[in-house]
Design a protein around this motif. Structure first.
Motif, PDB file in Angstrom:
ATOM      1  N   GLU A   1     -78.596  24.365  21.275  1.00  0.00           N
ATOM      2  CA  GLU A   1     -79.671  23.438  21.649  1.00  0.00           C
ATOM      3  C   GLU A   1     -79.775  22.349  20.581  1.00  0.00           C
ATOM      4  O   GLU A   1     -79.882  22.644  19.398  1.00  0.00           O
ATOM      5  CB  GLU A   1     -80.993  24.202  21.762  1.00  0.00           C
ATOM      6  N   PRO A   2     -79.726  21.078  20.969  1.00  0.00           N
ATOM      7  CA  PRO A   2     -79.694  20.013  19.965  1.00  0.00           C
ATOM      8  C   PRO A   2     -81.050  19.783  19.314  1.00  0.00           C
ATOM      9  O   PRO A   2     -82.092  19.887  19.962  1.00  0.00           O
ATOM     10  CB  PRO A   2     -79.283  18.785  20.780  1.00  0.00           C
ATOM     11  N   GLY A   3     -81.010  19.487  18.034  1.00  0.00           N
ATOM     12  CA  GLY A   3     -82.215  19.098  17.328  1.00  0.00           C
ATOM     13  C   GLY A   3     -82.380  17.589  17.350  1.00  0.00           C
ATOM     14  O   GLY A   3     -81.592  16.863  17.963  1.00  0.00           O
ATOM     15  N   ALA A   4     -83.387  17.113  16.664  1.00  0.00           N
ATOM     16  CA  ALA A   4     -83.635  15.669  16.624  1.00  0.00           C
ATOM     17  C   ALA A   4     -82.471  14.921  15.995  1.00  0.00           C
ATOM     18  O   ALA A   4     -82.161  13.787  16.386  1.00  0.00           O
ATOM     19  CB  ALA A   4     -84.925  15.396  15.852  1.00  0.00           C
ATOM     20  N   TRP A   5     -81.792  15.555  15.028  1.00  0.00           N
ATOM     21  CA  TRP A   5     -80.671  14.901  14.359  1.00  0.00           C
ATOM     22  C   TRP A   5     -79.511  14.654  15.312  1.00  0.00           C
ATOM     23  O   TRP A   5     -78.688  13.765  15.085  1.00  0.00           O
ATOM     24  CB  TRP A   5     -80.220  15.729  13.172  1.00  0.00           C
ATOM     25  N   GLY A   6     -79.456  15.427  16.395  1.00  0.00           N
ATOM     26  CA  GLY A   6     -78.384  15.236  17.365  1.00  0.00           C
ATOM     27  C   GLY A   6     -78.403  13.850  17.982  1.00  0.00           C
ATOM     28  O   GLY A   6     -77.350  13.307  18.346  1.00  0.00           O
ATOM     29  N   LEU A   7     -79.583  13.261  18.113  1.00  0.00           N
ATOM     30  CA  LEU A   7     -79.678  11.910  18.665  1.00  0.00           C
ATOM     31  C   LEU A   7     -79.108  10.868  17.714  1.00  0.00           C
ATOM     32  O   LEU A   7     -78.820   9.748  18.127  1.00  0.00           O
ATOM     33  CB  LEU A   7     -81.145  11.580  18.975  1.00  0.00           C
ATOM     34  N   VAL A   8     -78.967  11.217  16.454  1.00  0.00           N
ATOM     35  CA  VAL A   8     -78.353  10.317  15.479  1.00  0.00           C
ATOM     36  C   VAL A   8     -76.839  10.564  15.420  1.00  0.00           C
ATOM     37  O   VAL A   8     -76.040   9.621  15.394  1.00  0.00           O
ATOM     38  CB  VAL A   8     -78.986  10.505  14.088  1.00  0.00           C
ATOM     39  N   GLU A   9     -76.457  11.822  15.427  1.00  0.00           N
ATOM     40  CA  GLU A   9     -75.041  12.173  15.280  1.00  0.00           C
ATOM     41  C   GLU A   9     -74.181  11.747  16.460  1.00  0.00           C
ATOM     42  O   GLU A   9     -72.981  11.497  16.307  1.00  0.00           O
ATOM     43  CB  GLU A   9     -74.899  13.684  15.092  1.00  0.00           C
ATOM     44  N   ILE A  10     -74.766  11.664  17.644  1.00  0.00           N
ATOM     45  CA  ILE A  10     -73.951  11.456  18.841  1.00  0.00           C
ATOM     46  C   ILE A  10     -73.292  10.084  18.874  1.00  0.00           C
ATOM     47  O   ILE A  10     -72.197   9.924  19.416  1.00  0.00           O
ATOM     48  CB  ILE A  10     -74.794  11.662  20.120  1.00  0.00           C
ATOM     49  N   TRP A  11     -73.894   9.078  18.244  1.00  0.00           N
ATOM     50  CA  TRP A  11     -73.354   7.723  18.372  1.00  0.00           C
ATOM     51  C   TRP A  11     -72.016   7.558  17.652  1.00  0.00           C
ATOM     52  O   TRP A  11     -71.055   7.040  18.258  1.00  0.00           O
ATOM     53  CB  TRP A  11     -74.392   6.703  17.901  1.00  0.00           C
TER      54      TRP A  11
ATOM     55  N   GLU B   1     -82.458  26.536  29.357  1.00  0.00           N
ATOM     56  CA  GLU B   1     -81.579  27.704  29.318  1.00  0.00           C
ATOM     57  C   GLU B   1     -80.158  27.332  28.888  1.00  0.00           C
ATOM     58  O   GLU B   1     -79.477  28.121  28.238  1.00  0.00           O
ATOM     59  CB  GLU B   1     -81.547  28.374  30.693  1.00  0.00           C
ATOM     60  N   VAL B   2     -79.714  26.146  29.267  1.00  0.00           N
ATOM     61  CA  VAL B   2     -78.343  25.717  28.987  1.00  0.00           C
ATOM     62  C   VAL B   2     -78.379  24.362  28.303  1.00  0.00           C
ATOM     63  O   VAL B   2     -79.160  23.491  28.673  1.00  0.00           O
ATOM     64  CB  VAL B   2     -77.512  25.617  30.289  1.00  0.00           C
ATOM     65  N   SER B   3     -77.524  24.184  27.304  1.00  0.00           N
ATOM     66  CA  SER B   3     -77.398  22.896  26.631  1.00  0.00           C
ATOM     67  C   SER B   3     -76.235  22.121  27.241  1.00  0.00           C
ATOM     68  O   SER B   3     -75.147  22.669  27.454  1.00  0.00           O
ATOM     69  CB  SER B   3     -77.165  23.084  25.135  1.00  0.00           C
ATOM     70  N   TYR B   4     -76.466  20.843  27.532  1.00  0.00           N
ATOM     71  CA  TYR B   4     -75.432  19.953  28.057  1.00  0.00           C
ATOM     72  C   TYR B   4     -75.100  18.860  27.050  1.00  0.00           C
ATOM     73  O   TYR B   4     -74.389  17.917  27.389  1.00  0.00           O
ATOM     74  CB  TYR B   4     -75.915  19.285  29.351  1.00  0.00           C
ATOM     75  N   PHE B   5     -75.603  18.984  25.846  1.00  0.00           N
ATOM     76  CA  PHE B   5     -75.506  17.892  24.889  1.00  0.00           C
ATOM     77  C   PHE B   5     -74.173  17.952  24.155  1.00  0.00           C
ATOM     78  O   PHE B   5     -74.039  18.523  23.072  1.00  0.00           O
ATOM     79  CB  PHE B   5     -76.666  17.957  23.901  1.00  0.00           C
ATOM     80  N   ARG B   6     -73.179  17.341  24.751  1.00  0.00           N
ATOM     81  CA  ARG B   6     -71.840  17.228  24.184  1.00  0.00           C
ATOM     82  C   ARG B   6     -71.416  15.769  24.306  1.00  0.00           C
ATOM     83  O   ARG B   6     -71.517  15.181  25.395  1.00  0.00           O
ATOM     84  CB  ARG B   6     -70.868  18.132  24.938  1.00  0.00           C
ATOM     85  N   TYR B   7     -70.968  15.180  23.218  1.00  0.00           N
ATOM     86  CA  TYR B   7     -70.760  13.730  23.234  1.00  0.00           C
ATOM     87  C   TYR B   7     -69.736  13.299  24.278  1.00  0.00           C
ATOM     88  O   TYR B   7     -69.816  12.199  24.838  1.00  0.00           O
ATOM     89  CB  TYR B   7     -70.362  13.230  21.840  1.00  0.00           C
ATOM     90  N   GLN B   8     -68.757  14.156  24.588  1.00  0.00           N
ATOM     91  CA  GLN B   8     -67.771  13.798  25.608  1.00  0.00           C
ATOM     92  C   GLN B   8     -68.429  13.523  26.957  1.00  0.00           C
ATOM     93  O   GLN B   8     -67.934  12.709  27.739  1.00  0.00           O
ATOM     94  CB  GLN B   8     -66.728  14.911  25.767  1.00  0.00           C
ATOM     95  N   TYR B   9     -69.545  14.216  27.222  1.00  0.00           N
ATOM     96  CA  TYR B   9     -70.210  14.049  28.504  1.00  0.00           C
ATOM     97  C   TYR B   9     -70.912  12.701  28.626  1.00  0.00           C
ATOM     98  O   TYR B   9     -71.286  12.295  29.733  1.00  0.00           O
ATOM     99  CB  TYR B   9     -71.222  15.170  28.716  1.00  0.00           C
ATOM    100  N   ALA B  10     -71.111  12.022  27.513  1.00  0.00           N
ATOM    101  CA  ALA B  10     -71.744  10.696  27.525  1.00  0.00           C
ATOM    102  C   ALA B  10     -70.747   9.586  27.223  1.00  0.00           C
ATOM    103  O   ALA B  10     -71.146   8.440  27.009  1.00  0.00           O
ATOM    104  CB  ALA B  10     -72.891  10.659  26.516  1.00  0.00           C
ATOM    105  N   LEU B  11     -69.462   9.891  27.252  1.00  0.00           N
ATOM    106  CA  LEU B  11     -68.450   8.904  26.901  1.00  0.00           C
ATOM    107  C   LEU B  11     -68.461   7.709  27.851  1.00  0.00           C
ATOM    108  O   LEU B  11     -68.071   6.604  27.477  1.00  0.00           O
ATOM    109  CB  LEU B  11     -67.066   9.569  26.903  1.00  0.00           C
ATOM    110  N   PHE B  12     -68.925   7.911  29.068  1.00  0.00           N
ATOM    111  CA  PHE B  12     -68.927   6.831  30.051  1.00  0.00           C
ATOM    112  C   PHE B  12     -69.897   5.708  29.688  1.00  0.00           C
ATOM    113  O   PHE B  12     -69.901   4.653  30.343  1.00  0.00           O
ATOM    114  CB  PHE B  12     -69.277   7.391  31.437  1.00  0.00           C
ATOM    115  N   THR B  13     -70.716   5.896  28.651  1.00  0.00           N
ATOM    116  CA  THR B  13     -71.621   4.836  28.219  1.00  0.00           C
ATOM    117  C   THR B  13     -70.944   3.833  27.289  1.00  0.00           C
ATOM    118  O   THR B  13     -71.477   2.748  27.051  1.00  0.00           O
ATOM    119  CB  THR B  13     -72.850   5.425  27.508  1.00  0.00           C
ATOM    120  N   VAL B  14     -69.776   4.174  26.752  1.00  0.00           N
ATOM    121  CA  VAL B  14     -69.096   3.293  25.792  1.00  0.00           C
ATOM    122  C   VAL B  14     -68.766   1.922  26.398  1.00  0.00           C
ATOM    123  O   VAL B  14     -68.935   0.893  25.727  1.00  0.00           O
ATOM    124  CB  VAL B  14     -67.826   3.982  25.246  1.00  0.00           C
TER     125      VAL B  14
END
Length: 509
Positions: A260-270, A321-334
């Motif tokens: 489960e991502p913490g607040a820092w995950g919103l910084v690390e993902i970029w 219940e499930v975490s979906y926070f994986r940067y590959q899943y947001a790659l389409f935003t690049v």
């Protein structure tokens, strides 16, 4: 372009310098033709960059899954997705057809994503021209080609580059539909593209959130188009409903390892999205320039929403219940970031040569990251398993009649990895295998419940285990190790490689 005008009908202000130049009549007679073909250069540059070192990186775990599943029959793939990986079923079927025609070499497996990355660069250029003008479009397309993540995932035999292409195509189709909001055909094309996008990767449908921002702002004074947009999204949702049902039931098994991502995950993902912290800073800074120049315009709001909203929604949805926070899943935003950055670069540089200078500097700055994404084991981080080295070791000392034991368990794919790199004439029998993964309609095989009964009296058995453990028998599952010891097999020799160890067992008389 309709979106360039504020919805309240107020004056949009003077055109940008690049648009004024295009309208002034000073352009050469063939300017329109050259403008229409503008997308060719970023597309070619992206394909060329993506092909550099395309064979230098060994297949990673996910790519080995692609290879394994694509070799199965269409019926076997459908049986698989009933149990696991339903969200990738469409991609596996596409790769099944592709490998049937072009084979399964490194280049063949990765060429669909190389071509998809090139197509995405073309789409980025077309969107940039539609929203910000010719000069910004060329900057956007070339910036996209230079982003290290573009080459990184163009060289990976997974669906992410295809998803990036489809999401960008959906954005372009939305813009065209909003140009003629009463016509049904553009909206039907948009809905079809969304459906295909959802079938290839369900999570990428979060791009609709960014699209909705543009549609709502565009139609707040006139409702034309809003109903068609809603119908297109609902139709696409109906098409992907089976994937939603199966995917939801399989999510906990497939994504159990994501925390489960913490607040820092919103910084690390970029920086992860761009595969470069330095490139992230450059792109975000240029995008900020676009916002400063055109902060209230719908094109900036559209690109900004597509770039920012999906990762935020994934972060919020991952606190259940499930975490979906994986940067590959947001790659389409690049691509949306690239469009904004191209607009910012065009706005900040007035001379014709300045963008070329800036792009050259960016290319030099990200060169270390470009090399990094092409390292031999980059696709298998953090395991860095040398499957090719293990295959060479076995081939060097192989004798007809040899057998093999692969110690496998999620996320290790030692059996598929070594098997991929072995020569066709080297095929040791896997001793404890009761049913292959394909026979099991799964990603994992079934092993003998009673290992001793599966031994066939082979005089030599190869053992491949994860990590660097010279006592390879201690790394084998206890029931299998006990059966091997009882049958008087002892370790004759071992070789430690990156991420794994190969041992040879010889049976004492």
């Amino acid at each position: 372009m309709t979106l360039m005008s504020p919805a309240d009908g107020s004056s949009p202000g003077p055109p940008p310098p690049q648009e004024a130049e295009a309208r002034s009549g000073s352009a050469p007679p063939d300017g329109a033709e050259r403008s229409r073909a503008l997308w060719v250069w970023p597309a070619l540059a992206t394909v060329a960059f993506s092909l550099i070192g395309v064979n230098g990186t060994q297949l990673g775990t996910d790519e080995l899954v692609t290879w394994d599943v694509s070799r199965r029959g269409a019926r076997q793939i459908l049986d698989l997705v009933h149990h696991v990986d339903a969200v990738h079923g469409t991609y596996y079927l596409l790769m099944h057809g592709w490998t049937a025609v072009f084979g399964d070499s490194h280049t063949a497996l990765r060429m669909p994503t190389v071509l998809a990355a090139g197509a995405t660069a073309a789409l980025v250029t077309l969107i940039g021209r539609r929203l910000f003008g010719r000069r910004a479009a060329l900057c956007a397309g070339l910036l996209f080609a230079l982003i290290p993540a573009t080459s990184r995932f163009a060289q990976e035999a997974r669906s992410y580059a295809l998803v990036m292409m489809l999401a960008t195509l959906a954005t372009l189709l939305l813009l065209r539909a909003l140009d003629t909001p009463r016509r049904r055909r553009p909206w039907a094309a948009y809905g079809l593209c969304l459906a295909i996008l959802g079938l290839v990767h369900l999570i990428a449908l979060t791009v609709v959130l960014g699209h909705a921002v543009a549609v709502v702002l565009r139609t707040r004074h006139e409702r034309r188009g809003l109903g068609h947009f809603v119908l297109a999204v609902l139709a696409a949702g109906a098409c992907v409903l089976p994937v939603v049902v199966f995917g939801r039931s399989q999510a906990s098994r497939q994504l159990f390892w994501l925390p489960e991502p913490g607040a820092w995950g919103l910084v690390e993902i970029w920086p992860q999205l761009f595969a470069s912290g330095l490139c992230t800073g450059v792109v975000v800074a240029l995008a900020a320039l676009a916002w400063r120049e055109r902060g209230g315009h719908l094109p900036v709001l559209l690109c900004g929403a597509v770039a920012v909203l999906p990762p935020l929604v994934l972060w919020l949805a991952s606190h259940g219940e499930v975490s979906y926070f994986r940067y590959q899943y947001a790659l389409f935003t690049v691509p949306a970031w690239a469009v904004l950055a191209g607009a910012g670069l065009a706005a900040a540089t007035r001379s014709r040569s300045a963008p070329a200078v800036v792009l050259s500097v960016v290319a030099l700055l990200v060169l270390p990251d470009q090399r990094s994404v092409r390292r031999p084991f980059e696709h298998d981080v953090p395991h860095a398993a040398d499957y090719a080295g293990a295959a060479r070791t076995i081939e060097k000392y192989y004798r007809s009649g040899d057998a093999v034991v692969y110690v496998r368990g999620a996320p290790w794919m030692l059996d598929q990895g070594v098997r991929y790199y072995l020569r066709p004439d080297v095929h040791p029998r896997e001793v404890f295998l009761a049913a292959t993964a394909a026979q099991n309609d799964d990603l994992f095989p079934v092993y003998c419940p009673r290992p001793a009964r599966c031994l066939a009296g082979e005089s030599r058995i190869w053992v491949v285990v994860p990590g660097n453990n010279l006592d390879v028998l201690s790394a084998v599952p206890p029931p299998q190790a006990q059966a091997l010891r009882a049958a008087k097999y002892t370790v004759y020799g071992t070789e430690s490689l990156s991420g794994l160890t190969v041992g040879l067992l010889v049976r004492r008389p």
